[in-house]
Structure formats: structure tokens, C-alpha cells
Design a protein around this motif. Structure first.
Motif, PDB file in Angstrom:
ATOM      1  N   ASP A 178       0.824  -1.215   0.000  1.00 11.73           N
ATOM      2  CA  ASP A 178       0.000   0.000   0.000  1.00 11.73           C
ATOM      3  C   ASP A 178       0.856   1.262   0.000  1.00 11.73           C
ATOM      4  OD1 ASP A 178      -2.502  -1.621   0.480  1.00 11.73           O
ATOM      5  OD2 ASP A 178      -1.323  -2.149   2.239  1.00 11.73           O
ATOM      6  N   ARG A 179       1.897   1.260   0.822  1.00 12.16           N
ATOM      7  CA  ARG A 179       2.762   2.434   0.891  1.00 12.16           C
ATOM      8  C   ARG A 179       3.408   2.697  -0.468  1.00 12.16           C
ATOM      9  NH1 ARG A 179       7.941   1.289   3.950  1.00 12.16           N
ATOM     10  NH2 ARG A 179       8.222   0.356   1.912  1.00 12.16           N
ATOM     11  N   ASP A 180       3.823   1.613  -1.126  1.00  5.51           N
ATOM     12  CA  ASP A 180       4.445   1.766  -2.445  1.00  5.51           C
ATOM     13  C   ASP A 180       3.511   2.478  -3.416  1.00  5.51           C
ATOM     14  OD1 ASP A 180       6.825   0.426  -1.717  1.00  5.51           O
ATOM     15  OD2 ASP A 180       5.828  -1.505  -2.002  1.00  5.51           O
ATOM     16  N   ALA A 181       2.236   2.153  -3.355  1.00  6.11           N
ATOM     17  CA  ALA A 181       1.286   2.808  -4.265  1.00  6.11           C
ATOM     18  C   ALA A 181       1.195   4.295  -3.952  1.00  6.11           C
ATOM     19  CB  ALA A 181      -0.091   2.151  -4.152  1.00  6.11           C
ATOM     20  N   LEU A 182       1.140   4.618  -2.657  1.00  6.82           N
ATOM     21  CA  LEU A 182       1.014   6.025  -2.284  1.00  6.82           C
ATOM     22  C   LEU A 182       2.259   6.828  -2.669  1.00  6.82           C
ATOM     23  CD1 LEU A 182      -0.816   5.373   1.050  1.00  6.82           C
ATOM     24  CD2 LEU A 182      -1.634   6.944  -0.703  1.00  6.82           C
ATOM     25  N   GLU A 183       3.392   6.138  -2.815  1.00  8.46           N
ATOM     26  CA  GLU A 183       4.644   6.828  -3.179  1.00  8.46           C
ATOM     27  C   GLU A 183       4.999   6.652  -4.652  1.00  8.46           C
ATOM     28  OE1 GLU A 183       7.498   4.991  -0.615  1.00  8.46           O
ATOM     29  OE2 GLU A 183       6.806   6.072   1.168  1.00  8.46           O
ATOM     30  N   ASP A 184       4.121   6.050  -5.426  1.00  6.15           N
ATOM     31  CA  ASP A 184       4.489   5.650  -6.781  1.00  6.15           C
ATOM     32  C   ASP A 184       4.489   6.835  -7.757  1.00  6.15           C
ATOM     33  OD1 ASP A 184       4.883   3.240  -8.623  1.00  6.15           O
ATOM     34  OD2 ASP A 184       3.309   4.382  -9.620  1.00  6.15           O
ATOM     35  N   PHE A 229      -3.598  10.027  -9.743  1.00  6.55           N
ATOM     36  CA  PHE A 229      -4.461   8.903  -9.348  1.00  6.55           C
ATOM     37  C   PHE A 229      -5.182   9.146  -8.018  1.00  6.55           C
ATOM     38  CE2 PHE A 229      -4.860   4.724  -7.188  1.00  6.55           C
ATOM     39  CZ  PHE A 229      -5.753   4.122  -8.054  1.00  6.55           C
ATOM     40  N   PHE A 230      -4.447   9.641  -7.028  1.00  7.94           N
ATOM     41  CA  PHE A 230      -5.076   9.835  -5.711  1.00  7.94           C
ATOM     42  C   PHE A 230      -5.786  11.187  -5.647  1.00  7.94           C
ATOM     43  CE2 PHE A 230      -1.864   6.615  -4.792  1.00  7.94           C
ATOM     44  CZ  PHE A 230      -2.614   5.713  -4.053  1.00  7.94           C
ATOM     45  N   HIS A 231      -6.902  11.196  -4.966  1.00  9.04           N
ATOM     46  CA  HIS A 231      -7.683  12.419  -4.805  1.00  9.04           C
ATOM     47  C   HIS A 231      -7.840  12.731  -3.326  1.00  9.04           C
ATOM     48  CE1 HIS A 231      -9.405  12.571  -9.006  1.00  9.04           C
ATOM     49  NE2 HIS A 231      -8.855  11.371  -8.962  1.00  9.04           N
ATOM     50  N   GLU A 232      -7.390  13.909  -2.946  1.00 10.37           N
ATOM     51  CA  GLU A 232      -7.551  14.281  -1.546  1.00 10.37           C
ATOM     52  C   GLU A 232      -8.975  14.785  -1.334  1.00 10.37           C
ATOM     53  OE1 GLU A 232      -4.060  15.816   0.728  1.00 10.37           O
ATOM     54  OE2 GLU A 232      -5.349  17.583   0.772  1.00 10.37           O
ATOM     55  N   MET A 233      -9.568  14.315  -0.259  1.00 10.05           N
ATOM     56  CA  MET A 233     -10.960  14.673  -0.037  1.00 10.05           C
ATOM     57  C   MET A 233     -11.258  14.682   1.457  1.00 10.05           C
ATOM     58  SD  MET A 233     -14.190  13.077  -1.974  1.00 10.05           S
ATOM     59  CE  MET A 233     -13.983  14.143  -3.394  1.00 10.05           C
ATOM     60  N   ARG A 234     -12.131  15.608   1.875  1.00 11.82           N
ATOM     61  CA  ARG A 234     -12.512  15.694   3.274  1.00 11.82           C
ATOM     62  C   ARG A 234     -13.914  15.137   3.456  1.00 11.82           C
ATOM     63  NH1 ARG A 234     -15.128  18.535   6.915  1.00 11.82           N
ATOM     64  NH2 ARG A 234     -14.226  18.442   9.017  1.00 11.82           N
ATOM     65  N   PRO A 272      -7.971   6.456  -3.368  1.00 11.70           N
ATOM     66  CA  PRO A 272      -7.612   5.887  -4.667  1.00 11.70           C
ATOM     67  C   PRO A 272      -8.640   6.322  -5.705  1.00 11.70           C
ATOM     68  CG  PRO A 272      -7.959   4.154  -3.009  1.00 11.70           C
ATOM     69  CD  PRO A 272      -8.275   5.448  -2.360  1.00 11.70           C
ATOM     70  N   GLY A 273      -8.175   6.584  -6.914  1.00 10.93           N
ATOM     71  CA  GLY A 273      -9.033   7.223  -7.907  1.00 10.93           C
ATOM     72  C   GLY A 273      -9.624   6.296  -8.940  1.00 10.93           C
ATOM     73  N   HIS A 274      -9.547   6.703 -10.182  1.00  9.84           N
ATOM     74  CA  HIS A 274     -10.289   6.055 -11.256  1.00  9.84           C
ATOM     75  C   HIS A 274      -9.476   4.958 -11.943  1.00  9.84           C
ATOM     76  CE1 HIS A 274     -12.279  10.162 -11.129  1.00  9.84           C
ATOM     77  NE2 HIS A 274     -13.174   9.311 -10.677  1.00  9.84           N
ATOM     78  N   SER A 275     -10.192   4.077 -12.608  1.00  7.44           N
ATOM     79  CA  SER A 275      -9.559   2.960 -13.305  1.00  7.44           C
ATOM     80  C   SER A 275      -9.165   3.333 -14.720  1.00  7.44           C
ATOM     81  CB  SER A 275     -10.513   1.773 -13.368  1.00  7.44           C
ATOM     82  OG  SER A 275     -11.001   1.486 -12.094  1.00  7.44           O
ATOM     83  N   TYR A 276      -9.662   4.442 -15.224  1.00  7.46           N
ATOM     84  CA  TYR A 276      -9.322   4.848 -16.597  1.00  7.46           C
ATOM     85  C   TYR A 276      -9.560   6.344 -16.727  1.00  7.46           C
ATOM     86  CZ  TYR A 276     -14.394   4.739 -17.314  1.00  7.46           C
ATOM     87  OH  TYR A 276     -15.738   4.958 -17.209  1.00  7.46           O
ATOM     88  N   GLN A 277      -9.078   6.899 -17.844  1.00 11.02           N
ATOM     89  CA  GLN A 277      -9.267   8.324 -18.088  1.00 11.02           C
ATOM     90  C   GLN A 277     -10.040   8.526 -19.384  1.00 11.02           C
ATOM     91  OE1 GLN A 277      -5.396  10.214 -17.924  1.00 11.02           O
ATOM     92  NE2 GLN A 277      -5.035   9.537 -15.820  1.00 11.02           N
ATOM     93  N   ALA A 278     -10.871   9.545 -19.409  1.00  5.11           N
ATOM     94  CA  ALA A 278     -11.698   9.843 -20.575  1.00  5.11           C
ATOM     95  C   ALA A 278     -11.483  11.302 -20.961  1.00  5.11           C
ATOM     96  CB  ALA A 278     -13.171   9.573 -20.263  1.00  5.11           C
ATOM     97  N   SER A 279     -11.147  11.539 -22.234  1.00  6.60           N
ATOM     98  CA  SER A 279     -10.692  12.886 -22.624  1.00  6.60           C
ATOM     99  C   SER A 279     -11.807  13.924 -22.617  1.00  6.60           C
ATOM    100  CB  SER A 279     -10.044  12.841 -24.010  1.00  6.60           C
ATOM    101  OG  SER A 279     -10.997  12.453 -24.993  1.00  6.60           O
ATOM    102  N   GLU A 280     -13.003  13.549 -23.076  1.00  5.91           N
ATOM    103  CA  GLU A 280     -14.081  14.537 -23.195  1.00  5.91           C
ATOM    104  C   GLU A 280     -14.940  14.613 -21.948  1.00  5.91           C
ATOM    105  OE1 GLU A 280     -15.091  16.836 -25.612  1.00  5.91           O
ATOM    106  OE2 GLU A 280     -13.034  16.397 -26.237  1.00  5.91           O
ATOM    107  N   THR A 281     -15.026  13.522 -21.247  1.00  7.51           N
ATOM    108  CA  THR A 281     -15.907  13.465 -20.080  1.00  7.51           C
ATOM    109  C   THR A 281     -15.123  12.929 -18.886  1.00  7.51           C
ATOM    110  OG1 THR A 281     -16.622  11.250 -20.777  1.00  7.51           O
ATOM    111  CG2 THR A 281     -18.003  13.100 -21.445  1.00  7.51           C
TER     112      THR A 281
END
Lengths: 433, 402
Positions: A347-353, A361-366, A376-385
Motif C-alpha cells: 500500500d505504501r508503495d502505491a502512495l509513493e508511486d 491517481f489519488f484524490h484528496e478529499m474531506r 484511490p481514484g479512477h480505473s481509466y481516463q476519458a478525454s471529453e468526459t
């Protein structure tokens, strides 16, 4: 930014644990408004906690998944601080009602009228017992897309059987293909691949049904047979059984073709690197990195077949080098030389990757009861949406006001009455388990 | 009408992940045109083969992954090949590709270029690490992605090395995710008339997997407790795999079944109300676990795995016999549901094909055709769809464009 693909879609969410909430999360990321139906009277295990209000001592005794509360502290409202739920909770709204009582069922049926999708992954027959089977729901809203995720499908000898992710892996044959050399399945470790891919394919099916609804003008019924989807993911071994009557056995960390392949110990406690060599070029790269370039030209190591015969010896050579190396540094060096290698990341490796960092990838949120954290964020990216990540995991009943007042148009007196009856609330009633 | 009937998909993928994504489209009616390099999809060489004799039309993996598709061959390294692809792209709704990220741009076939020809087209790029970032050009396999994606570290047991998952599952999972991403974009295309580029990284699919991974990541962020190869819930109540007379069964004794149903199952109703056994703290005790195992294991070893499953399920305890693929093929449940469909193929003969993962209105999935032969639809596509003459077609062959 243009509107999101599902911004016109509202989802009535009666899902629990992993697979269903994961499916709904995919729809939420794409812009659907999610109305998550919860209850202050009925706590569903492993959804907002193993039990509703564990003590600190119980939290300590639970494993890393069941015990994942913020700071290991269940706090005043543990159900809002549970990582399991919160990892799937973004972009969703939560309302409460007790469906086992008439006013509660009536509320849900009212919601059916204003939703496009009804989705649930409870055990087979539960929705019917509540009076929320497809026939009933469709009568109220003929345009509904009704999605159910029965473990073994809607019929057949095992239709009524219950189970979780590990059960699905057992039934599908997937589990039989994982394990250590010379050991039985009891050491193969727990897997929950089904929860992930059922969630993905259920979201896919839901959108396909929305497409079909749009083209035909009719509501749609979707049956996601979770185990049957898993069976689809071992095409090779199934065909081997069909063609040759052969039962493939687990190969520990080795590959049926490529060699060498394995996880190799690195510096530090429980630090490892996964290396997979499948061509002479990759082999030469590996030999250079481990300081044994002469082996690259030795014909007795040329080709996967030859290397498979000497696999144990090669493994020892590789470990001789990796055991003096930092896993991340070794990965970088091997990649520079064209060798497929991946550190056995934790897990730490992912946070430091750096890759995940650069991709945002990571989104800070309160979230009110958890404070500020990286999600942890999204599985893919979409250019228009671009997928959304704008609402933190909902507190239990956080959106009751929106749902009852705005969506259902209930007046203040009615809301007061439903609050007194316990339908509207933001905490589990004491003493339930 | 199948749900995706009329959807034109150009498929520039090979091996497992991409072909699984387009299988999920083709099986539900999409018109998927598989564009193979001369020599074909490497999965054609992957096997298993009947009697272990390699043959490019008899690879079990390929046959499974490419149902309902058509195949043409096209060498995109040639200028003529690129022109032909551009022509095919003019009326594609979706292009799915799994080249290494630098390959298509180097041939002038990246999204920017293709979207000028066809602005409403969706292009889904499926790669190991994504189209951007420092790992973009790194090499990977299903095995190394399982590791760097964070799954391997928590697979297996703590006393032994971390363990890979079942081969190809990360690829299948990423393929499912690519199909999902495309479907979202198809709805947007349908409603708003615009296309877009999708960037699916297997690495990120693994990191966001619901099966522990994403959950464990947040758990670590919340409290610093790392993923481990320890049992998920070390307790006297069964959660795991247990030996039976003829194999193993998977049993998860979860609430609300818990103690009452479990004791009922193994014939120890007398212990249901015994105050010694009534709380999670007690079940976590190693001594209690040993005591309970002492009653449980003899019960198990007296029964076949199928009996264990049937009796435990009758008691509403989540229990499943652990099956191998041969048992899956012959299982009465899948038989009763007509799940495996036998279908003929000109080179591979008649085989059972895995059926629908889901159905819409009781259908949606169809096995219209088994996997295509390499280049089977060259004539149909090049002379039909693109209007080339037979002479031009044979020239393309001679010039090794197709």
C-alpha cells in the motif's frame, strides 16, 4: 467540460458489500445520481462495518480489512469511518428508510418512480420478500432498468445457494488454478476477484441496457450471473479440459511458457520483486543486470524450454542479486534493460508511486467524520468526459433532506413523522448487530 | 435485436485483455472487425491445442476470446496499410487498440489524426501503464502487473513467498473495464454526438480493483495497517478452504449465520447457547479455534465436497465445493442452465463455449459464429466494404499489405 455520460441518469442503489457498490461507483463516476437506500434499523455486515458499532478492542482484533477504521478508532459514528465502505462511497448520496415497514416500502416505491436504474446484489429472493421484485417495480415504472446480480444466476440447482467472492472463485474453477507447488488449496490465500469483475460487468451491462432502453423505448431486466462471468475468465484452462480432458494444476509463480519467472526476495522485510522473462533478448538484459553477461551467450540458456529445465538454478542466481537490492531500484534497473519486472508493491508503495502520482491517481478529499485523506481514484481516463470525484463517501442518511424534501416532495410534517418513526435518521439504533 | 447491433468496432488488439473487451461487445451484437497483423494475433500460438499439436486456428485461448468477430489481415507498417485503415476508420463508432503507447502515433494513426477523419469516433487505448507517465514504455505481463498493482503481496500465506493470481485474470479484468469505459462513451456518443479518447491502464485497473486492493489502499491511508498475506479474519468460525473426503470446500460463516447455524450444521446444537462461545473476541482465541476445529474437521472428512456444499447451503451457510475446470464443464448447475454452448469451427471441430456473463431481457448474448480464421473476411471487407477489385486484392497480397 461537457456533461458526463450518465448525468441524466438516476440510480436507486440497494447494493451491499463489494460487488454491487463497486458497480454503482462506476456509474457514479460517470455522472449518474446515486440514491443509496440504507436503514437505521438493519445493519448489513461488511458494508458499513462488520458490526454497526464495534469497540476499539474489537477493531484491534479484526483483520486489516474488517478493522480498517480511521486511526483504528471506531469513533462516535463508526459506520461513517469504515474504509471498506468509504473506498466505494464517492459520488453517492445516502438516504435512510426501513423497508420492512409499510411507510419504508412506500418510500422506496416512490423513489422507483423517479429513478432510471434499480440495482441490487442481495441473495436471491430477498427483493421479492420485500415486495421489490421486477414485476412490482416495473408496474410502477415501466421504463426502469432493473439490475440483479445473483451469484449463480436466477435458476438452476444452485440458484438459491448463497456465497461471497471466495465462493465464486471456488465454483468457477479460478481458485483451483492458484497455489503453491506441492501444496493443496488451503494455502492458496483468499481471493475476491469476483467482487471486482462482477462490479465492472454489472456496470457495463447496466449501461448496455440503458442504451437498449433508449433504442427500444422499453425498460430492461438485467441478470448478471456472477459465477458465470468468472467462468468466462479461464478460457484457456476450460478449453484444455474440453479438448484434452486435462486438469491444469497451479504453477506457483512460474509460467507455462516463459522462463524464468518468479517472485524474488529483495532487501528488507517481506520485500520482493516479480520478474518474467520470455525472450532471449529479455534474458540477455537480465544477465547484464545481475552481472552474469556471459550466460546471455551460453546456448544452454537459450530459449524458454532450456531455461525452464534449469529454472531452479536460474532462480538461485537471480535471488543472489535481488536479495542485495532495494525492490523499487531493482525494478527501475531491470526495466532500463528491457526486462518485464514489477516490485511486489504494497500500500505504501502505491502512495509513493511516481506513475500514479503523475497520472493524478489519488484524490484528496474531506469527509466530515474521517477528516482529510487521499482516496484511490479512477480505473481509466476519458478525454471529453473526465470522470468525477466530487462527493466524499456519504455519511449514513446524509442526504435524507434532499431525497425526502426535493425528490419526493414530502412536507415538514411528514418528514417529522418519518423521523419520529425512525425511518429518517443518521445513526443505527442501539443494540442491533 | 441484440443490444449492440449496429455498433461498428475496429479491433486492433491481441492476446487477452483487448480481445476480451471486444468479445464482450461482439457477443452482445456489435459488429467487431478484428484487424490482425500478418501472422495473426499471438494468442493463436498460445494454446492449449487439441492433442498439444500447435495450429494457428486451434488455440483454445484464441477460440474462446474471439467469438462473433470477423478477421482481416493488414500490415499497418506499410503506407498502403495505413491508408486502408484510415478508410475503415471513417465509419467506425469505436476503435479499441492495445499497442504500446508510442506505436500508433509513430504511424500517424493516433487519436488526434483519426478524429479528424471521424470526429464522433471513440478510441479506447488499452495498455499496461497508460498513455502517459514515467512507466509508459515499461514492459509488463499479467504476472508483473499483479505484483506492482499490489495484489501479489496479499496473495498466499505469510510463511511463504507472495503468490501470483490465476493466470491472465488482470488482463481479463482490464478487458472488462475497457468494455465499461467504451460503453459509457458510446452512451455519450449516442446522446451528445461526440467521440473521445479513453486511456485504460491495466496497472490502474489492478490498483482500483474492488477485491481488497482499493479497499486496502484506503485502509492503509486511514490507519497505516498494511495489506498482508494473513487470513482475512483469523477466527474459529470457518472462513477459508477446508478438506473433505474427496477434495476441498470453501466456507464463509458470516453473520447472520454465525454460531447458531454453524453449530446446527455440525450437529452440536447443544453448544448453541453455551456461554463460553458467544462473542467475536472468543472466536478470535487460538484455543477456542482448536477446540472448534476438533469438532468441525471430523464432520468435514466424513463427507464429499458436494455433500458439504449441499448440507451447509441447506443451513444457509455460504459453502461451495472447489471445482477444477473439468468439473466446471460437467457441473449439473451449468448443465441445467445450458451455460456451455457447443459450436462447430471448421478447423477446431465442436467445442463447448462459455455462455453469457449477463443477460438483458433474458437474452442479448448470442453465439452467432465461432472465432474467425486468420484473414477469413479479407475478401468481404476489402472488395465489399472498401470496393477494391479482385486484382487490387491480389496485389495487396503480393505486396504483403494483407
Amino acid at each position: 467540460m461537457s456533461r458526463l455520460p450518465l448525468s441524466r441518469i438516476r440510480v436507486l442503489d440497494l447494493t451491499l458489500i463489494w460487488a454491487g457498490p463497486y458497480a454503482v461507483m462506476q456509474l457514479a463516476d460517470l455522472g449518474a445520481e446515486i440514491i443509496r437506500v440504507e436503514s437505521c434499523q438493519h445493519h448489513i455486515t461488511n458494508t458499513r462495518g462488520f458490526v454497526p458499532a464495534p469497540t476499539k478492542e474489537i477493531v484491534e482484533s479484526l483483520g486489516y480489512l474488517a478493522g480498517m477504521y480511521v486511526d483504528m478508532d471506531p469513533g462516535e459514528r463508526p459506520w461513517n469511518r469504515f474504509g471498506f465502505f468509504n473506498s466505494l462511497g464517492r459520488n453517492k448520496l445516502s438516504m435512510t428508510t426501513d423497508m420492512t415497514r409499510p411507510e419504508g416500502l412506500e418510500t422506496v416505491l416512490e423513489l422507483v418512480k423517479v429513478c432510471d436504474v434499480f440495482i441490487e446484489n442481495n441473495s436471491l429472493g430477498l427483493m421479492k420478500r420485500f415486495g421489490l421484485d421486477y414485476e412490482t417495480v416495473r408496474r410502477i415504472n415501466p421504463a426502469i432498468v432493473y439490475v440483479t446480480m445473483p451469484l449463480h444466476g436466477l435458476d438452476g440447482p444452485y440458484a438459491d445457494y448463497i456465497g461471497f467472492g471466495p465462493n465464486g472463485e471456488a465454483m468457477s474453477g479460478i481458485l483451483s488454478l492458484r497455489g503453491y507447488e506441492g501444496e493443496d488449496v488451503t494455502t492458496a490465500g483468499q481471493g475476491n476477484h469476483m467482487d471486482a469483475v462482477s462490479g465492472i460487468v454489472a456496470a457495463y451491462a447496466t449501461m448496455m441496457a440503458l442504451y437498449q432502453r433508449d433504442r427500444t423505448g422499453r425498460g430492461q431486466f438485467v441478470e448478471v450471473s456472477q459465477v458465470e462471468h468468472l467462468v468466462n475468465q479461464i478460457g484457456g484452462p476450460l478449453m484444455d479440459a474440453a479438448m484434452n480432458g486435462r486438469v491444469q494444476a497451479p504453477t506457483e509463480n512460474r509460467d507455462p511458457v516463459r522462463a524464468p519467472q518468479g517472485t524474488y526476495r529483495c532487501q528488507g522485510e517481506d520485500r520482493w520483486i516479480a520478474i518474467s522473462v520470455g525472450t532471449d533478448e529479455e534474458w540477455a538484459g537480465l544477465c547484464r543486470v545481475i552481472g552474469r553477461s556471459e550466460l546471455a551467450d551460453d546456448v544452454s540458456y537459450a530459449g524458454n524450454l532450456a531455461r525452464r529445465r534449469r529454472h531452479d538454478e536460474i532462480d538461485a542466481l537471480i535471488t543472489g542479486w535481488t536479495s542485495t537490492q532495494d525492490a523499487r531500484a531493482a525494478m527501475g534497473l531491470l526495466q532500463q534493460h528491457g526486462v518485464p519486472a514489477g516490485m511486489v508493491a504494497d500500500d505504501r508503495d502505491a502512495l509513493e508511486d511516481p506513475q500514479l502520482a503523475q497520472r493524478g491517481f489519488f484524490h484528496e478529499m474531506r469527509q466530515a467524520d474521517c477528516g482529510t485523506h487521499r482516496y484511490p481514484g479512477h480505473s481509466y481516463q476519458a478525454s471529453e468526459t473526465p470522470l468525477r470525484f466530487d462527493l466524499p463517501p456519504p455519511l449514513l442518511g446524509e442526504h435524507n433532506d434532499y431525497v425526502y424534501r426535493e425528490l419526493l416532495g414530502r412536507d415538514a410534517a411528514e418528514i417529522r413523522r418519518l423521523t419520529e418513526l425512525g425511518h429518517i435518521g443518521d445513526r443505527y439504533v442501539p443494540g442491533i448487530r | 435485436m441484440q443490444p449492440l447491433a449496429g455498433l461498428n468496432v475496429l479491433d486492433l488488439t491481441w492476446h487477452v485483455a483487448g480481445p476480451y473487451a471486444t468479445k464482450l461487445m461482439a457477443d452482445y451484437g456489435a459488429n467487431v472487425l478484428k484487424i490482425e497483423r500478418p501472422g495473426g494475433d499471438p494468442a493463436r500460438r498460445y494454446g492449449p491445442f487439441p492433442n498439444d499439436v500447435p495450429h494457428q486456428e486451434r488455440s483454445g485461448t484464441f477460440l474462446h476470446l474471439n467469438t462473433n468477430k470477423r478477421s482481416i489481415t493488414l500490415n499497418l507498417q506499410t503506407a498502403r496499410g495505413q491508408d486502408l485503415f484510415n478508410e475503415l476508420a471513417t465509419d467506425a463508432d469505436v476503435i479499441v487498440e492495445s499497442f504500446a503507447p508510442r506505436v500508433l502515433p509513430s504511424m500517424g494513426l493516433d487519436y488526434q489524426a483519426l478524429s479528424r477523419i471521424n470526429p464522433r469516433m471513440i478510441m479506447c487505448s488499452l495498455s499496461n501503464f497508460g498513455q502517459t507517465g514515467p512507466y509508459r514504455d515499461w514492459k509488463a505481463t499479467d504476472f508483473t502487473l499483479h505484483a506492482i498493482g499490489g495484489q501479489t503481496v496479499s496473495t498466499g500465506v505469510a510463511e511463504n513467498q507472495p503468490l501470483k493470481g490465476t493466470d491472465h485474470l488482470m488482463e481479463y479484468q482490464a478487458g472488462s473495464m475497457a468494455a465499461l469505459a467504451v460503453m459509457g462513451a458510446v452512451l455519450h456518443q449516442h446522446w451528445e454526438g461526440v467521440g473521445q479518447q479513453l486511456d485504460v491502464a491495466i496497472y490502474e485497473v489492478v490498483q482500483t480493483s474492488a477485491d481488497r486492493r482499493m479497499t486496502a489502499l484506503l485502509g492503509y491511508e486511514y490507519n497505516g495497517k498494511p495489506s498482508t498475506r494473513a487470513p482475512m479474519l483469523p477466527t474459529a468460525l470457518p472462513l477459508g478452504y477446508f478438506p473433505c473426503k474427496d477434495g476441498h470446500a470453501c466456507m464463509v460463516v458470516a453473520p447472520p449465520a454465525r454460531w447458531t447455524r454453524f453449530m446446527g450444521l455440525i450437529g452440536r446444537e447443544d453448544l448453541i447457547d453455551d456461554p463460553r462461545f458467544q462473542s467475536p473476541e472468543v472466536w478470535a482465541s487460538p484455543e477456542i479455534k482448536e477446540e472448534i476445529d476438533g469438532m468441525f474437521y471430523p464432520w468435514l472428512l466424513d463427507r464429499t465436497k458436494q455433500q458439504v456444499m449441499e448440507e451447509a447451503q441447506a443451513a444457509r451457510i455460504a459453502t461451495t465445493a472447489i471445482s477444477n475446470p473439468l468439473e466446471v464443464l460437467n457441473d449439473p448447475h451449468f448443465r441445467a442452465r445450458n451455460f456451455f454452448r457447443r459450436a462447430g469451427h471448421p478447423e477446431a471441430g465442436t467445442l463447448p463455449y462459455a455462455g453469457p456473463s449477463f443477460s438483458i431481457e433474458g437474452g442479448g448474448w448470442e453465439l452467432r459464429s465461432t472465432a474467425p480464421l486468420l484473414g477469413q473476411h479479407n475478401r468481404e471487407v476489402y472488395t465489399g466494404r472498401l470496393g477494391l477489385s479482385s486484382l487490387e486484392l491480389s496485389q495487396l497480397r503480393a505486396e504483403e499489405v494483407i
